[in-house]
Every structure is written in structure tokens, then in C-alpha cells.
Design an enzyme around this catalytic site. Structure first.
Site, PDB file in Angstrom:
ATOM      1  CD1 TRP A 127      -2.747   1.476   0.435  1.00  0.00           C
ATOM      2  CD2 TRP A 127      -2.091   1.875   2.543  1.00  0.00           C
ATOM      3  NE1 TRP A 127      -3.518   2.496   0.944  1.00  0.00           N
ATOM      4  CE2 TRP A 127      -3.136   2.768   2.224  1.00  0.00           C
ATOM      5  CE3 TRP A 127      -1.520   1.940   3.812  1.00  0.00           C
ATOM      6  CZ2 TRP A 127      -3.616   3.707   3.121  1.00  0.00           C
ATOM      7  CZ3 TRP A 127      -2.001   2.869   4.709  1.00  0.00           C
ATOM      8  CH2 TRP A 127      -3.038   3.753   4.361  1.00  0.00           C
ATOM      9  CG  ASP A 208      -1.996  -2.796   7.253  1.00  0.00           C
ATOM     10  OD1 ASP A 208      -3.099  -2.760   7.830  1.00  0.00           O
ATOM     11  OD2 ASP A 208      -1.680  -2.018   6.334  1.00  0.00           O
ATOM     12  CB  ALA A 210      -6.863  -2.840   6.312  1.00  0.00           C
ATOM     13  CE  LYS A 243     -10.578  -0.093   3.085  1.00  0.00           C
ATOM     14  NZ  LYS A 243      -9.511   0.777   3.504  1.00  0.00           N
TER      15      LYS A 243
HETATM   16  C1  LMR Z   1      -7.034   1.959  -0.461  1.00  0.00           C
HETATM   17  O1  LMR Z   1      -5.954   1.353  -0.514  1.00  0.00           O
HETATM   18  O2  LMR Z   1      -7.636   2.335  -1.471  1.00  0.00           O
HETATM   19  C2  LMR Z   1      -7.664   2.222   0.869  1.00  0.00           C
HETATM   20  O3  LMR Z   1      -6.899   1.663   1.884  1.00  0.00           O
HETATM   21  C3  LMR Z   1      -7.995   3.639   1.074  1.00  0.00           C
HETATM   22  C4  LMR Z   1      -6.785   4.496   1.268  1.00  0.00           C
HETATM   23  O4  LMR Z   1      -6.777   5.238   2.253  1.00  0.00           O
HETATM   24  O5  LMR Z   1      -5.866   4.467   0.453  1.00  0.00           O
END
Ligand code: LMR
Length: 394
Positions: A127, A208, A210, A243
């Protein structure tokens, strides 16, 4: 002073949100930011959340401060949801945070406080906000191989090879389930191997999580985190309720720190509260309170679980539908990985040019690395996406 500021790099996911919003086409398809949408394109407030909010409105008599680490009942409810007794409760310190991102930020600050020399190891890719926050905090980072662009699966030999370079005291950031951005996940036997490697080097796992409940189910998605917790003396976990409870804007997350024993746990608990105080003082309470009410009430919990399960199954059926549309159109099983991936995202494996072509010619918005949000699709838009993928030569 302010004239000294330099423009900061834009977050690619948030930038895409703005591009989508400004596109006047009515048939555009948003597969960017990780937000669940139902068949009508709405991100619904979950039934149990509505019911808990109603109850809260009727019964809450004060909005006074709660505690620096949040309501302890939230900590217990979340600990049990994620860990389910995998580790002695006396070893777990926790603090409520503003969303999962807040938990990641606080975890990194905790690492910096305890061992500023630690290198944080990230999956390649990960991410984008992970490296962004680490860079902002001036911490060291390195990457381990994770995704094989050809097989669209985990490059497990590459990952294990790279983990050999991890040093004692380094921190390895792992996605507990539903890997973002790729959708490719480790199997449980592979997780066992990863834990063996971490044990050998004396590295600290940082998970992590999520998307618990978005992949194979609430317990199955937490299985890897529980496995790591049951075997490692120390561990950090950043969990998000954005989520699985659909409360994105309420900013509801938690950081858990697992210590080898209760003495360290006490200091860790104090450090988490201290870090909250330094950064924002008391964490937001509304979302955390709703989550606690739901998890502690049999009827609300059952209803939440059932709606979450419907959400998960809907994403799975969209995956199946997309893979099948592509199988027919390409007369091959090249895209079957879409049905095997789990969670909200899959990395399609398209080039930047192909991603841009799909945006320009078909109004399909996915992140530049070809991450697509499966939950942004519906039965009608799946064939449109399949057509665009084939037309763009992916
Ligand atoms: C994403 O990866 O789209 C989500 O986790 C929202 C974000 O804050 O980036």
C-alpha cells in the site's frame, strides 16, 4: 514561513478519486479507492451500525473524554475479534487509533521510540502509504519480493530469499489477509515458513490487517495473524474497522503490541497511551463505541456477520464473473487468477499505457499500477471491464 513550503507528492489513490469525480462521463466506472459499493453503486451504512447508532443516540449521556488508549472494552472486543485467544491476553497492549492508518503511524512511532535503527521491510509492492509514512518519519526501509507479475501470484521463493537479509530487531510488515494492492496471499504453510524465518533472525512481525472478513471469512482471514501471534514473542498489529464495519469516515482502528511478558506489556501499554497523547490526545470514540456495542451484543453481532458475509460473497461472485467473462473473450485461462485472489483488490498486470487507455476510451478508473477494486464493480459493469481489458491488449 509558509512561503518555504514545497509542494508535496500527491497520493496516487486519492488523486485518482479526484480525476474520477471530475470526469463528466455518466458511464464511468470507479475501480480506484478501496471502498465497498453494492450493486447500486452505494457504500451502505451496515444494518448493525445503524441499529447501534440508534441505541447510542438513545442511551449515551455524555461525550466527555474516555481514555488515551480509548475505551478498554473496545480494546478487548477487537483483541478477541483479531486474536481470539491465540496469545495470553496479559501480553497484549492496545490503543484505539484514528483508522487503520493511525494504527500504522503509531506503530511506526513506537518502533522509532524503541529502536530508531530498525529497518522496516515492506512487500514489493505494498500500500503506497506504508513507504510514504516511513519516509516522512525518516526511518529506514527495505523491500522483499512479493508479487510475481507473470504468474500474478506470490513470488514465495523470492520472498523467502529476501527475508534472509533481515537483521535482528528489524521489523517485517506483512498484510494479514487480502494483500493490498495485489490480492495475492500466502497460504498458511507459507506463513509457517515466514514465521520460521523471522524466529531465526529475531525480527519483529508487524501485521497490517485492514480487510478481515473480506477474503475467506472472519476467522480464516485472521488465521495467519493468530498463527504469528501464537509463535512469536513480540509482534505489532494494526487493525482497521473501516472496511469490515463500513465506517470509513469514522476513523476506527487499533494498534496492538504483543510483548514477551506482562512486565513489558505494562510499559508498552503506557507507551501507546503516551504516543496517542503526543499525536492527537484522545482517539475518536464514535466508531469504536459502535464496534464495541456490535461485538458485545449477540443479535447485533450476528446481523453484522451476516451482512459482512454477503458483502464478501458478492465480491467473490464478481471475481468469478470477471474471470469467466475474460475466459470466454480470450479463450484462455490467463485471467483465472482474478478468481483466486482475495479481498477488494487484484493487480491486473496491465502496463501504465494500458491503464490510461482503459481510462480514456472506456472511462474505467484503476490505479496506475493496474490495481482494481473488485468491490467497485457490479454485474453490469463486469462485461464492460472485460471488454476494455481485451481491447487494451492486456
Ligand atoms: C485503499 O488502498 O484504497 C484504501 O486503503 C484507502 C486508502 O486510504 O488508500
Amino acid at each position: 514561513m509558509l512561503s518555504h513550503l514545497q509542494p508535496q507528492p500527491e497520493d496516487k489513490i486519492l488523486q485518482l478519486m479526484a480525476l474520477y469525480r471530475d470526469d463528466p462521463r455518466t458511464d464511468k466506472v470507479d475501480l480506484g479507492v478501496g471502498v465497498y459499493k453494492n450493486a447500486k453503486g452505494v457504500t451502505p451504512v451496515m444494518r448493525a451500525i445503524k441499529a447501534a447508532e440508534h441505541q447510542l443516540w438513545e442511551t449515551q449521556e455524555t461525550k466527555s473524554y474516555v481514555g488515551l488508549a480509548g475505551d478498554p472494552a473496545y480494546g478487548v472486543a477487537m483483541r478477541d475479534l483479531v486474536l481470539d485467544g491465540a496469545v495470553d491476553n496479559g501480553r497484549v497492549a492496545s490503543a484505539a487509533t484514528p483508522g487503520g492508518t493511525g494504527a500504522i503511524r503509531q506503530a511506526l512511532e513506537l518502533i522509532k521510540m524503541a529502536n530508531p535503527d530498525a529497518t522496516i521491510w515492506l512487500s514489493a509492492p505494498t500500500w503506497p502509504n506504508h513507504p510514504s509514512i516511513i519516509k516522512y518519519l525518516g526511518m529506514k526501509m527495505a523491500e522483499y519480493r512479493y508479487f510475481d507479475n507473470t504468474t500474478r501470484d506470490v513470488d514465495f521463493p523470492g520472498m523467502m530469499d529476501d527475508l534472509k537479509a533481515v537483521k535482528k530487531g528489524d521489523v517485517v510488515l506483512l498484510h494479514g489477509c487480502c494483500h493490498n494492492p495485489t490480492g495475492a496471499n500466502l497460504t498458511l504453510p507459507q506463513w509457517e515458513n515466514v514465521v520460521d524465518a523471522l524466529e531465526k533472525t529475531g525480527a519483529i512481525p508487524f501485521i497490517d490487517i485492514a480487510y478481515q472478513g473480506f477474503g475467506d471469512g472472519l476467522d480464516a482471514d485472521a488465521a495467519a495473524t493468530r498463527l504469528v501471534a501464537s509463535r512469536m514473542p513480540e509482534m505489532l498489529i494494526a487493525a482497521s474497522c473501516s472496511k469490515n464495519f463500513g465506517i470509513y469516515r469514522e476513523r476506527t482502528g487499533i494498534l496492538m503490541a504483543i510483548s514477551p511478558g506482562t512486565k513489558t506489556q505494562t510499559v508498552a501499554q503506557g507507551s501507546l497511551a503516551y504516543l496517542n497523547r503526543q499525536n492527537f490526545s484522545f482517539p475518536p470514540d464514535h466508531g469504536a463505541r459502535l464496534v464495541t456495542m456490535i461485538l458485545n451484543d449477540n443479535a447485533l453481532r450476528a446481523d453484522w456477520k451476516s451482512e459482512l458475509e454477503d458483502t464478501r460473497l458478492n465480491m467473490l461472485s464478481l471475481r468469478e464473473q470477471l474471470a469467466s467473462e475474460l475466459r470466454q473473450r480470450t479463450n484462455s485461462d490467463r485471467f483465472d487468477f482474478l478468481a483466486h485472489h482475495r479481498g477488494m483488490f487484484s493487480r491486473l498486470g496491465a502496463t501504465t499505457e494500458q491503464v490510461l487507455a482503459m481510462r480514456k476510451s472506456h472511462g474505467i478508473y484503476m490505479v496506475g499500477d493496474s490495481r482494481l477494486n473488485i468491490a467497485g464493480l457490479n454485474a453490469n459493469t463486469v462485461p464492460i471491464l472485460a471488454e476494455a481489458i481485451v481491447a487494451s491488449g492486456v
